[in-house]
Design an enzyme around this catalytic site. Structure first.
Site: not given
Ligand SMILES: NC(=O)c1ccc[n+]([C@@H]2O[C@H](COP(=O)([O-])OP(=O)(O)OC[C@H]3O[C@@H](n4cnc5c(N)ncnc54)[C@H](OP(=O)(O)O)[C@@H]3O)[C@@H](O)[C@H]2O)c1
Length: 250
Positions: A123, A8, A154-155, A164-165, A11, A121, A98, A158
């Protein structure tokens, strides 16, 4: 020097990890892997990031036979439908950056971790881990009349919401206070501009008190550095599923 295969690499997070591996210099970027059909496949890493690295970008995980560890930062579909079986076959430790996996996906990832060491995780920031530990302390002492709100920003690129956090924070709060259920914690997701990641947790009671905790990152470097540190750490571990708690408490 450990040899990393980065999956990836084209990205936003992938490019940051790539740059940090090249900057740090005490780990080796052995493979940079992009999606088949991506415009950078076959080109040098130097064309992707501003660096002199002439390693060629490849498009197949199974070509990465000479690495110590994979770091995957793709997306949940790509991981489950393409990466998963290949990682299982390769038998090499995996750092999974991911996010946005379904509960069924997580069950399958747990199964994968019986065959290879997997670090997962939402994060990789150590500071974020400490932030969550602080929240767990606060929520233990929370009164029953307290509302809990998580606001994550977030941006605008996303894909997943909530982040996820934010889900990690919610689960940590619930685990720390058995009186708290998921329906008492609302999550608000904001997708604007170029925000790298902000997580705010608000505790407000009926007695005119509000406490707000906030974690903010100003770049993707804390995630990238965390992923690289964890990649070094997991090499010494037996098969199993690991998270930031295991890493930070070790
Ligand atoms: N754990 C953490 O600390 C942390 C921090 C930030 C982000 N994340 C997560 O990391 C993931 C990536 O985030 P991002 O912001 O970098 O997203 P992104 O900019 O969309 O990058 C995803 C990359 O994966 C590539 N890709 C898709 N399928 C692939 C395949 N089969 N093989 C190789 N590469 C493939 C995409 O390539 P194409 O453009 O060619 O499709 C794209 O370059 C997300 O799940 C995000 O939530 C985790």
């Amino acid at each position: 020097m450990i040899k990393i295969a980065l999956v990836g690499c084209t990205g936003k997070l992938g490019k940051t990890i790539l740059k940090r591996i090249l900057d740090i210099g005490d780990v080796e970027l052995r493979y940079a892997i992009a999606r088949r059909g991506n415009q950078f496949v076959g080109k040098s890493v130097s064309e992707l990031v501003n660096d002199k690295c002439d390693l060629k970008i490849i498009d197949d995980i199974e070509l990465a036979v000479d690495c110590d560890v994979f770091i995957d930062c793709t997306n949940a579909d790509a991981f489950m439908n393409n990466g998963y079986a290949k990682y299982e076959k390769m038998g090499i430790p995996l750092v999974l950056a991911t996010t946005a996996f379904s509960q069924d996906d997580v069950k399958r990832i747990k199964l994968l971790s019986t065959k290879i060491p997997v670090f997962m995780s939402g994060n990789f920031s150590v500071t974020l881990h400490n932030f969550i530990e602080t929240l767990k302390f606060a929520v233990k002492r929370m009164s029953d009349d307290t509302d809990v709100q998580i606001v994550e920003s977030h941006h605008n690129q996303k894909l997943d919401a909530p982040s996820g956090t934010a889900l990690m924070i919610r689960d940590a709060l619930i685990s720390a206070n058995p009186n708290l259920s998921a329906d008492r914690i609302s999550i608000c997701s904001v997708r604007v501009g170029k925000i790298f990641g902000e997580h705010e947790v608000i505790f407000a009671n009926n007695r005119d008190e509000i406490v707000t905790y906030k974690h903010q990152v100003m770049s993707r470097e804390p995630f990238a550095d965390g992923a690289i540190n964890v990649a070094e750490w997991i090499l010494a571990k037996p098969n199993g599923l690991y998270g930031m708690g295991d890493f930070c408490d070790d």
